[in-house]
Write a protein that holds these residues in place. Structure first.
Motif, PDB file in Angstrom:
ATOM      1  N   LEU A 210       0.826  -1.206   0.000  1.00 33.83           N
ATOM      2  CA  LEU A 210       0.000   0.000   0.000  1.00 33.83           C
ATOM      3  C   LEU A 210       0.863   1.260   0.000  1.00 33.83           C
ATOM      4  CD1 LEU A 210      -2.951  -0.757   2.464  1.00 33.83           C
ATOM      5  CD2 LEU A 210      -3.094  -0.349   0.010  1.00 33.83           C
ATOM      6  N   ASN A 211       1.896   1.269   0.836  1.00 33.45           N
ATOM      7  CA  ASN A 211       2.766   2.438   0.918  1.00 33.45           C
ATOM      8  C   ASN A 211       3.450   2.719  -0.403  1.00 33.45           C
ATOM      9  OD1 ASN A 211       3.774   4.164   3.359  1.00 33.45           O
ATOM     10  ND2 ASN A 211       2.899   2.311   4.230  1.00 33.45           N
ATOM     11  N   ILE A 212       4.003   1.668  -1.003  1.00 31.84           N
ATOM     12  CA  ILE A 212       4.754   1.852  -2.245  1.00 31.84           C
ATOM     13  C   ILE A 212       3.841   2.328  -3.371  1.00 31.84           C
ATOM     14  CG2 ILE A 212       6.047   0.634  -4.031  1.00 31.84           C
ATOM     15  CD1 ILE A 212       7.157  -1.159  -1.740  1.00 31.84           C
ATOM     16  N   VAL A 213       2.690   1.654  -3.532  1.00 30.17           N
ATOM     17  CA  VAL A 213       1.767   2.010  -4.617  1.00 30.17           C
ATOM     18  C   VAL A 213       1.213   3.413  -4.427  1.00 30.17           C
ATOM     19  CG1 VAL A 213      -0.460   1.453  -5.669  1.00 30.17           C
ATOM     20  CG2 VAL A 213       1.163  -0.374  -5.133  1.00 30.17           C
ATOM     21  N   PHE A 214       0.779   3.720  -3.203  1.00 27.43           N
ATOM     22  CA  PHE A 214       0.181   5.028  -2.967  1.00 27.43           C
ATOM     23  C   PHE A 214       1.231   6.132  -3.060  1.00 27.43           C
ATOM     24  CE2 PHE A 214      -2.127   8.381  -0.813  1.00 27.43           C
ATOM     25  CZ  PHE A 214      -3.443   8.148  -1.229  1.00 27.43           C
ATOM     26  N   GLY A 215       2.435   5.874  -2.565  1.00 29.56           N
ATOM     27  CA  GLY A 215       3.492   6.879  -2.662  1.00 29.56           C
ATOM     28  C   GLY A 215       3.856   7.183  -4.099  1.00 29.56           C
ATOM     29  N   LEU A 216       4.003   6.136  -4.913  1.00 26.00           N
ATOM     30  CA  LEU A 216       4.319   6.339  -6.328  1.00 26.00           C
ATOM     31  C   LEU A 216       3.169   7.045  -7.041  1.00 26.00           C
ATOM     32  CD1 LEU A 216       6.038   2.944  -7.277  1.00 26.00           C
ATOM     33  CD2 LEU A 216       7.119   5.199  -7.127  1.00 26.00           C
ATOM     34  N   GLY A 217       1.928   6.641  -6.722  1.00 25.36           N
ATOM     35  CA  GLY A 217       0.775   7.286  -7.348  1.00 25.36           C
ATOM     36  C   GLY A 217       0.706   8.768  -7.023  1.00 25.36           C
ATOM     37  N   THR A 218       0.966   9.110  -5.758  1.00 23.55           N
ATOM     38  CA  THR A 218       0.956  10.512  -5.348  1.00 23.55           C
ATOM     39  C   THR A 218       2.051  11.299  -6.065  1.00 23.55           C
ATOM     40  OG1 THR A 218       0.106   9.899  -3.163  1.00 23.55           O
ATOM     41  CG2 THR A 218       1.108  12.074  -3.381  1.00 23.55           C
ATOM     42  N   ALA A 219       3.249  10.696  -6.155  1.00 19.89           N
ATOM     43  CA  ALA A 219       4.369  11.365  -6.822  1.00 19.89           C
ATOM     44  C   ALA A 219       4.063  11.602  -8.302  1.00 19.89           C
ATOM     45  CB  ALA A 219       5.633  10.528  -6.673  1.00 19.89           C
ATOM     46  N   ILE A 220       3.534  10.583  -8.970  1.00 17.43           N
ATOM     47  CA  ILE A 220       3.238  10.708 -10.397  1.00 17.43           C
ATOM     48  C   ILE A 220       2.170  11.768 -10.636  1.00 17.43           C
ATOM     49  CG2 ILE A 220       2.251   9.489 -12.390  1.00 17.43           C
ATOM     50  CD1 ILE A 220       3.616   6.952 -11.281  1.00 17.43           C
ATOM     51  N   TYR A 221       1.146  11.771  -9.781  1.00 17.04           N
ATOM     52  CA  TYR A 221       0.078  12.757  -9.955  1.00 17.04           C
ATOM     53  C   TYR A 221       0.606  14.174  -9.750  1.00 17.04           C
ATOM     54  CZ  TYR A 221      -4.232  15.359  -9.293  1.00 17.04           C
ATOM     55  OH  TYR A 221      -5.226  16.292  -9.394  1.00 17.04           O
ATOM     56  N   MET A 222       1.420  14.381  -8.722  1.00 18.75           N
ATOM     57  CA  MET A 222       1.948  15.727  -8.474  1.00 18.75           C
ATOM     58  C   MET A 222       2.874  16.176  -9.596  1.00 18.75           C
ATOM     59  SD  MET A 222       2.663  15.865  -4.347  1.00 18.75           S
ATOM     60  CE  MET A 222       1.296  16.013  -3.191  1.00 18.75           C
ATOM     61  N   LEU A 223       3.668  15.242 -10.109  1.00 14.29           N
ATOM     62  CA  LEU A 223       4.537  15.593 -11.240  1.00 14.29           C
ATOM     63  C   LEU A 223       3.707  15.916 -12.482  1.00 14.29           C
ATOM     64  CD1 LEU A 223       7.385  12.945 -10.766  1.00 14.29           C
ATOM     65  CD2 LEU A 223       7.534  15.405 -10.331  1.00 14.29           C
ATOM     66  N   TYR A 224       2.632  15.160 -12.679  1.00 11.75           N
ATOM     67  CA  TYR A 224       1.743  15.419 -13.818  1.00 11.75           C
ATOM     68  C   TYR A 224       1.124  16.812 -13.707  1.00 11.75           C
ATOM     69  CZ  TYR A 224      -2.583  15.251 -16.540  1.00 11.75           C
ATOM     70  OH  TYR A 224      -3.614  15.548 -17.402  1.00 11.75           O
ATOM     71  N   ARG A 225       0.794  17.226 -12.481  1.00 12.52           N
ATOM     72  CA  ARG A 225       0.217  18.552 -12.259  1.00 12.52           C
ATOM     73  C   ARG A 225       1.293  19.632 -12.214  1.00 12.52           C
ATOM     74  NH1 ARG A 225      -5.057  19.274 -12.975  1.00 12.52           N
ATOM     75  NH2 ARG A 225      -4.651  21.232 -11.906  1.00 12.52           N
ATOM     76  N   LYS A 226       2.553  19.251 -12.458  1.00 11.03           N
ATOM     77  CA  LYS A 226       3.707  20.160 -12.457  1.00 11.03           C
ATOM     78  C   LYS A 226       3.991  20.779 -11.095  1.00 11.03           C
ATOM     79  CE  LYS A 226       3.235  21.309 -17.358  1.00 11.03           C
ATOM     80  NZ  LYS A 226       3.116  22.394 -18.377  1.00 11.03           N
ATOM     81  N   TYR A 227       3.575  20.053 -10.042  1.00 10.70           N
ATOM     82  CA  TYR A 227       3.949  20.438  -8.682  1.00 10.70           C
ATOM     83  C   TYR A 227       5.223  19.655  -8.358  1.00 10.70           C
ATOM     84  CZ  TYR A 227       3.583  21.122  -3.612  1.00 10.70           C
ATOM     85  OH  TYR A 227       3.831  21.440  -2.308  1.00 10.70           O
ATOM     86  N   TYR A 228       6.344  20.125  -8.912  1.00  5.61           N
ATOM     87  CA  TYR A 228       7.571  19.341  -8.932  1.00  5.61           C
ATOM     88  C   TYR A 228       8.176  19.133  -7.551  1.00  5.61           C
ATOM     89  CZ  TYR A 228       7.335  20.044 -13.965  1.00  5.61           C
ATOM     90  OH  TYR A 228       6.923  20.051 -15.268  1.00  5.61           O
ATOM     91  N   SER A 229       8.085  20.133  -6.680  1.00  7.69           N
ATOM     92  CA  SER A 229       8.707  19.990  -5.355  1.00  7.69           C
ATOM     93  C   SER A 229       8.079  18.838  -4.583  1.00  7.69           C
ATOM     94  CB  SER A 229       8.571  21.300  -4.565  1.00  7.69           C
ATOM     95  OG  SER A 229       7.207  21.639  -4.397  1.00  7.69           O
ATOM     96  N   GLY A 230       6.721  18.822  -4.512  1.00  9.00           N
ATOM     97  CA  GLY A 230       6.052  17.735  -3.805  1.00  9.00           C
ATOM     98  C   GLY A 230       6.235  16.400  -4.502  1.00  9.00           C
ATOM     99  N   GLY A 231       6.170  16.382  -5.853  1.00  9.83           N
ATOM    100  CA  GLY A 231       6.308  15.144  -6.599  1.00  9.83           C
ATOM    101  C   GLY A 231       7.669  14.491  -6.416  1.00  9.83           C
ATOM    102  N   ILE A 232       8.728  15.295  -6.433  1.00  8.95           N
ATOM    103  CA  ILE A 232      10.081  14.753  -6.275  1.00  8.95           C
ATOM    104  C   ILE A 232      10.270  14.187  -4.869  1.00  8.95           C
ATOM    105  CG2 ILE A 232      12.525  15.394  -6.170  1.00  8.95           C
ATOM    106  CD1 ILE A 232      11.952  17.374  -8.458  1.00  8.95           C
TER     107      ILE A 232
END
Length: 518
Positions: free
Chosen positions: A152-174
């Motif tokens: 759950l942690n790995i999937v949700f963490g990656l999903g959150t990172a990908i979504y933030m990067l997609y929204r160009k919120y690079y600081s949170g996504g990275i």
């Protein structure tokens, strides 16, 4: 009958010496005295007589209020938090018209508003529901619990990172991407240690079902943590509304004090520090209470004491109040520094300052390591305090020396329950942070058109989710911590009164035979 080699018999200390490969003899600390009722056929156990109370089973020779200064300072900090909250909420309520209305019709375009309070309300609901479901998951699927948590942690963490990067919120996504990659590596290295961890978790849950009020304490503690988080959220928003400097801020002319950026920063730092200290105190009070339950089960399984939960809670709120406050203070300071590092890192990344972002990341990692070390020591020191009522520093020193000299640190390192529950709390924090981010993006409040408040809101949503879940899961980790510490105090009890547990531990981790010395 000959007394066990490493225990206290009839209240009189024996004097065996252990070497255990550390080239220095070790005198174990005094174990719990045997109950007064019934014939004493063995150490720490009475047969045939009525069960003792908790205070009788773990009697304090000379009761006193330890670390009283820390308790007084804690109460003073709580009072200061209430004063700041009252002044800020008064300013917020006096200018309610400015902060209410539709998102795009609000007159407040300079600070957090009622919109943010509603956001934090949804964060609180998410945190308490997910934390409760996570505890339910541990009870229903104990064997699969560790695997489920990691995935759950790995999937949700990656999903959150990908979504933030997609929204160009690079600081949170990275940041989320780095955390997720670290979790993947950590979980891969943990796989060989899962069987031993499952045994310990099953034992903790079995004891919780039969003794004390473990789940009731968890539920009440989680509810109190949620109520306090709600109070903190309203106070946080009110501080911004009351003291944020702007020509359009009518609150600057209401009540006590004027507006100023330095005042906002100072008050936010203070209430955040106070919130950390209060939530850590709550968590550690629960820990000490639950340690009393598991300590009673370990040492007195043949004649389980009465009034254990209330006896342990009473001791935590009286003689050990100052010690719990002191241990919580150390963690609160470190966590407050981590929170400041998180906000600084996200702000620097949002401004495109790569060097500052890297510096904040390095500082955050160093503070994180310090936090892990202090939390590790606190967990076992508080178990010692629960049963013996010692002051914080002597308890921490004695417990650390005992764990190292008896080899119990090998068992502690082998058990994953602490890190796994930490991952579970992180998962809840991820969910809260993602909710806050999505809420800010899609509602697009007028005060956040520049995006400057997004790092602050996301960071505090993460904090709220993390602390609430930590309180919910404290009873499980407390039980396992107490079993380890009790095994170090008197390993003879493990093999004599809990042979099934001992043999199960040996089957999945043969080194137990060397780590627990008979």
């Amino acid at each position: 009958m000959q007394p066990p080699q490493n225990a206290y018999y009839n209240g009189q200390p024996q004097q065996p010496q252990y070497n255990n490969g550390y080239n220095a003899p070790y005198q174990p600390p005094q174990g719990p005295p045997p109950p007064n009722a019934g014939p004493k056929n063995d150490v720490n156990v009475s047969y045939g007589g009525p069960p003792p109370t908790y205070d009788e089973a773990f009697a304090i020779q000379k009761p006193k209020w330890n670390d009283l200064w820390a308790g007084i300072l804690f109460l003073a900090t709580c009072a200061g938090f209430v004063v700041v909250s009252a002044l800020s909420i008064q300013g917020y309520s006096a200018t309610g018209r400015t902060n209410s209305g539709g998102l795009n019709g609000q007159l407040n375009n300079f600070s957090l508003t009622t919109h943010t309070i509603w956001l934090f309300a949804w964060v609180l609901i998410t945190a308490i529901v997910l934390s409760y479901l996570y505890m339910l998951l541990a009870r229903m699927f104990t064997k699969q619990f560790i695997w489920i948590t990691g995935i759950l942690n790995i999937v949700f963490g990656l999903g959150t990172a990908i979504y933030m990067l997609y929204r160009k919120y690079y600081s949170g996504g990275i940041v989320f991407l780095i955390f997720s990659l670290f979790l993947i590596f950590a979980f891969y290295t943990w796989i060989p240690r899962i069987p031993f961890s499952v045994v310990m978790l099953q034992t903790a849950i079995d004891v919780a079902k039969k003794h004390g009020h473990v789940y009731l304490v968890s539920a009440v503690g989680g509810l109190l943590a949620t109520l306090f988080a709600a109070y903190y959220s309203v106070t946080l928003v009110s501080v911004y509304v009351k003291y944020e400097p702007s020509p359009n801020n009518p609150a600057c002319r209401q009540g006590a004090g004027g507006c100023g950026q330095g005042k906002v920063i100072g008050l936010i730092v203070f209430i955040t520090f106070a919130a950390y200290w209060i939530s850590e105190w709550l968590k550690n009070t629960i820990h000490v209470t639950i340690s009393g339950v598991y300590g009673s089960w370990y040492f007195n399984s043949k004649n389980y004491p009465t009034k254990v939960t209330r006896g342990a809670l009473k001791r935590a709120l009286t003689y050990s109040f100052g010690s719990i406050s002191l241990g919580s203070l150390v963690v609160a300071i470190i966590n407050c520094l981590r929170q400041l590092c998180s906000i600084g890192r996200q702000s620097a990344a949002a401004e495109g300052d790569i060097i500052a972002t890297i510096v904040w990341c390095i500082i955050g990692c160093l503070v994180g390591i310090l936090d892990w070390a202090v939390q590790f020591l606190n967990r076992y020191a508080f178990s010692h305090i629960a049963l013996y009522g010692k002051a914080y520093i002597p308890a921490a020193k004695d417990t650390w020396t005992m764990i190292k000299d008896r080899g119990i640190d090998a068992l502690i390192n082998e058990c994953l329950i602490g890190p796994v529950l930490g991952m579970g709390a992180t998962f809840v924090a991820y969910a809260c942070a993602l909710l806050a981010y999505v809420y800010m993006v899609f509602t697009d409040p007028v005060y956040n058109r520049s995006g400057g408040y997004t790092p602050v809101v996301v960071a505090f949503a993460f904090l709220i989710g993390l602390q609430i879940c930590n309180v919910f899961t404290t009873p499980l980790s407390s039980g396992i911590d107490t079993i380890f510490v009790a095994s170090a105090w008197d390993p003879e009890v493990m093999m004599r009164d809990h042979p099934d547990l001992y043999h199960r531990m040996v089957q999945v981790y043969p080194h137990v035979q060397q780590a627990i010395h008979a």
